[in-house]
Design a protein around this motif. Sequence first.
Motif, PDB file in Angstrom:
ATOM      1  N   ALA A   1      -3.098   5.531  -3.656  1.00 44.22           N
ATOM      2  CA  ALA A   1      -1.365   6.000  -2.783  1.00 44.22           C
ATOM      3  C   ALA A   1      -1.449   7.497  -2.642  1.00 44.22           C
ATOM      4  CB  ALA A   1      -0.893   6.299  -5.163  1.00 44.22           C
ATOM      5  N   ASN A   2      -1.939   8.215  -2.604  1.00 36.57           N
ATOM      6  CA  ASN A   2      -1.525   9.503  -1.737  1.00 36.57           C
ATOM      7  C   ASN A   2      -2.025   9.795  -0.863  1.00 36.57           C
ATOM      8  OD1 ASN A   2       0.218  10.218  -4.317  1.00 36.57           O
ATOM      9  ND2 ASN A   2      -1.795  10.932  -5.482  1.00 36.57           N
ATOM     10  N   ALA A   3      -2.320   9.078  -0.114  1.00 37.84           N
ATOM     11  CA  ALA A   3      -3.219   8.685   1.437  1.00 37.84           C
ATOM     12  C   ALA A   3      -2.068   9.042   2.169  1.00 37.84           C
ATOM     13  CB  ALA A   3      -3.544   7.321   1.847  1.00 37.84           C
ATOM     14  N   GLN A   4      -2.522   9.614   2.842  1.00 37.07           N
ATOM     15  CA  GLN A   4      -1.978  10.128   4.279  1.00 37.07           C
ATOM     16  C   GLN A   4      -2.457   9.847   5.578  1.00 37.07           C
ATOM     17  OE1 GLN A   4      -0.051  14.085   3.686  1.00 37.07           O
ATOM     18  NE2 GLN A   4       1.340  13.669   2.311  1.00 37.07           N
TER      19      GLN A   4
ATOM     20  N   SER B   1      -5.937  11.832   4.741  1.00 41.65           N
ATOM     21  CA  SER B   1      -6.136  12.713   4.308  1.00 41.65           C
ATOM     22  C   SER B   1      -5.538  12.039   2.662  1.00 41.65           C
ATOM     23  CB  SER B   1      -5.838  14.032   4.395  1.00 41.65           C
ATOM     24  OG  SER B   1      -4.565  13.652   4.402  1.00 41.65           O
ATOM     25  N   GLY B   2      -6.130  12.613   1.559  1.00 39.43           N
ATOM     26  CA  GLY B   2      -5.513  12.590   0.097  1.00 39.43           C
ATOM     27  C   GLY B   2      -5.826  11.047  -0.392  1.00 39.43           C
TER      28      GLY B   2
END
Length: 194
Positions: A62-65, A82-83
Amino acid sequence: KYRLSLVGAPTTLADITKRELTLQGLKANNKTYDALTTATLDTLTAVLIGVLTPDEVFPLFANAQANFLQAGAGTAIPVTVSGIVPGGAQSENYKITMPEDLQADILRASLLVIADNQQKIYDAAVFSPFTITYQGFAQGEDKSVLSGEISIGQSVTEAKNTGTYTINISNSNLSSPNYLISYQNGTLTIDPRP
């Protein structure tokens, strides 16, 4: 008999570090040039390696970049991630090592260079000025990112008499490493005087 009492006996503390997991099957998607480094991920085949049985742990995206290391078009461009964090009942016991081998392509964007149609009433003079419209620039970009020049065919630039003339720009030599450039000719119409 003697009874021994150990008062203030030393205590030993130890840390249990989180188990590192690797993420296999994660892919970076190719994209068309947009002047940004933002990348997207294909997570359909991504799996965690190193989870102990019977622990229930899975990756959360959900918070992957994800970002390309460059904004310009190219092939096999490294992508940083990241994330991505572990989820599941035992997730607090694990951490995920981000993959460092992701690559993807940034494809050149299509740019259409259009000679605008023009119309005038006969006045025994050549038409001026011809104008050009561009379709396909990435946000924030304009013709200043292009090299070369627009070339308009001589037959229309010298036209004075009534009739229809092709505004031929197909011999132009515009170029850019980020765009695939094509041309669309226009039409000049010189109408008779009423």
